[in-house]
Design a protein around this motif. Structure first.
Motif: not given
Length: 156
Positions: A80-93, A68-78
């Motif tokens: 205190n990380t940066s939007a840049g970290d999420l961006f890099a994950r999406i772009q690379m994978t 899931a990309l919404v909701g508590p599990t997604f938010l807990n996984n991400w």
């Protein structure tokens, strides 16, 4: 005269270096402060439908092994990380059938749509199309309490 111009050049380089350090130490922002635009999230909704929904679902709730990309599990996984970290994950994978095929603007738009779907407010400036430009944009699951003043200044 030659010595004087050396001092001037050195001072100019020192000043330029200070500007770089100041830029690198920009204050943290977080997703509750409006880090994307409404227009960007609208473009992201279209890009998500074309590139992500087949695996993650039309509602971003996940399907089978795609998380899931919404909701508590997604938010807990991400959290205190940066939007840049999420961006890099999406772009690379992503997408799974063609990793690394999405351009920077499209990834930023999809990330903006994900932020909107998670209830984070839009702002006046779009997410930049490069992970390196957003290391200080934090993903924070819970909306922070507004800062409270401690009362009158006790400067004496």
């Amino acid at each position: 005269m030659r010595r004087m111009s050396g001092w001037i050049a050195g001072a100019a380089l020192l000043g330029a270096g200070g500007a770089v350090v100041t830029r690198a130490q920009a204050p943290d922002r977080h997703v509750w402060t409006g880090v994307y635009t409404k227009e960007q999230a609208e473009r992201g909704k279209t890009a998500y439908a074309e590139n992500c929904a087949a695996c993650h679902g039309e509602t971003l709730a996940g399907i089978d092994v795609a998380p899931a990309l919404v909701g508590p599990t997604f938010l807990n996984n991400w959290n205190n990380t940066s939007a840049g970290d999420l961006f890099a994950r999406i772009q690379m994978t992503m997408p799974l059938n063609a990793p690394g095929s999405l351009g920077g603007r499209k990834v930023a738009d999809i990330e903006a749509f994900m932020f909107e779907a998670n209830g984070f407010p839009a702002g006046d400036l779009p997410l930049p199309p490069n992970a390196a430009l957003m290391p200080n944009v934090r993903i924070v699951a819970q909306k922070p309490e507004p800062a409270k003043a401690d009362g009158p200044c006790k400067c004496n």
